[in-house]
Design an enzyme around this catalytic site. Sequence first.
Site, PDB file in Angstrom:
ATOM      1  N   VAL A 199      96.853  10.215  51.140  1.00 19.12           N
ATOM      2  CA  VAL A 199      97.608   9.982  49.912  1.00 19.12           C
ATOM      3  C   VAL A 199      96.683   9.796  48.715  1.00 19.12           C
ATOM      4  CG1 VAL A 199      97.702   7.476  50.258  1.00 19.12           C
ATOM      5  CG2 VAL A 199      99.513   8.601  48.945  1.00 19.12           C
ATOM      6  N   LYS A 200      95.437   9.401  48.947  1.00 16.98           N
ATOM      7  CA  LYS A 200      94.502   9.121  47.854  1.00 16.98           C
ATOM      8  C   LYS A 200      94.075  10.362  47.095  1.00 16.98           C
ATOM      9  CE  LYS A 200      94.219   4.633  48.220  1.00 16.98           C
ATOM     10  NZ  LYS A 200      94.661   3.744  47.131  1.00 16.98           N
ATOM     11  N   ASP A 201      94.361  11.544  47.623  1.00 19.79           N
ATOM     12  CA  ASP A 201      94.071  12.768  46.865  1.00 19.79           C
ATOM     13  C   ASP A 201      94.809  12.762  45.535  1.00 19.79           C
ATOM     14  OD1 ASP A 201      92.627  13.560  49.060  1.00 19.79           O
ATOM     15  OD2 ASP A 201      93.897  15.274  49.575  1.00 19.79           O
ATOM     16  N   ALA A 208      93.012  10.371  43.124  1.00 18.06           N
ATOM     17  CA  ALA A 208      91.714  10.947  42.765  1.00 18.06           C
ATOM     18  C   ALA A 208      91.872  12.018  41.691  1.00 18.06           C
ATOM     19  CB  ALA A 208      91.039  11.527  44.011  1.00 18.06           C
TER      20      ALA A 208
END
Length: 407
Positions: free
Chosen positions: A109-111, A114
């Site tokens: 999910v951190k894409d 970012a």
Amino acid sequence: MMIAATARTTTTATATTATMIGAAARRATTTAPAAAFRRPVPMHQRRAHHQTSSTTAADAAFTNPATDIVSGFVGAIGNTPLLRLRALSEATGCNVLGKAEFMNPGGSVKDRAALFVVKDAEERGLLKEGGTVVEGTAGNTGIGLAHVCRARGYRCVIYMPNTQSQEKIDLLRSLGADVRPVPAVPFTDPANYNHQARDYAASIPNAVWTNQFDNTANRRAHVETTGPEIWRQTNGGHLDAFTCATGTGGTLAGTSYFLKQASQGRVACYLADPPGSVLFSYKTTGVLERTGDSSITEGIGQGRLTDNLKPDFADLDGAVHVPDAESIEMVYRLLDEEGLFVGASSALNVVAAGKVARLLGPGKTVVTIICDGAYRYQSRLFSRSWLESKKLLDAIPEHLHKYITLA
């Protein structure tokens, strides 16, 4: 079951964001009955808006909406499937749905965060061609940033505690990041890895510290993408509740904000919290006090309210505390029952979704986030000696011990 609900309060959205949410909700709404979930939207339709907002003019000109082509790594971020978790849905009499964020191109999910923190720096003129992106991170945000920086031509510098696994360091270096392990000291210490990242970015030209915990571009990623996707995937908001854990606070805050605004407050939103975090206590008692000891989960739980979470914390409907024993059992259950190989944070979210479903009663639809896969954690989560060292072996039902494949 440790779950608590609190009275709702109402906050006033800015006119710009409210207008955007209203338009997104109208685009997503359909006339399908609440019980019916529509077939997946064709890829070229699902990607169109996201490409426009996250690619260069040249990329956008190349992208053909009549094909399944997306513009590189950043064009593939988002629009992840919403999975019905069969066993838990049947056990609760609800539709328990997991957003498959492990299907983002960087694996988590951190894409989303970012991409948005880098785009925000570009849009504000803080980051120019050939610049440097600096972050203090021990997990998936660093991996997402390393991918995004490679895709957009930036240098990536990652500060992390020297207690992190060599696997993570090697992976980040393989992605082209300059990894700088530093002594693990408290946040209050000037030598904390986050402060060192900030100071290094300030010391060189054309560099930005993305500051994932308090940079609200993180939250905006989920207001603009995750929330609208869930709304559309549930046939125009035919859902009753959303829950997930929080580290930076961006996913919970941004998604909850969108869903509450789009549904005019109808969708209930719950914080899921691991041991060692203060947020469950703060939500249920108003006291910033840790519940339990440290947790096996990574990247979630907090000792403070971040700037990403602050605007929406009061509007959350309640909080769910999930012990490590329940999270590790769900890691194995999801593998056995659904064929999903997920990390402990994802499993915690699913446990919380099940608790919320039972709280609300049969016939409801509850959505959560399946943050990432287990590939980055399998040397621990599937190791008998590690499980024994954490006193978690007995939490795994005997018939699931066949998946403990490492010594």
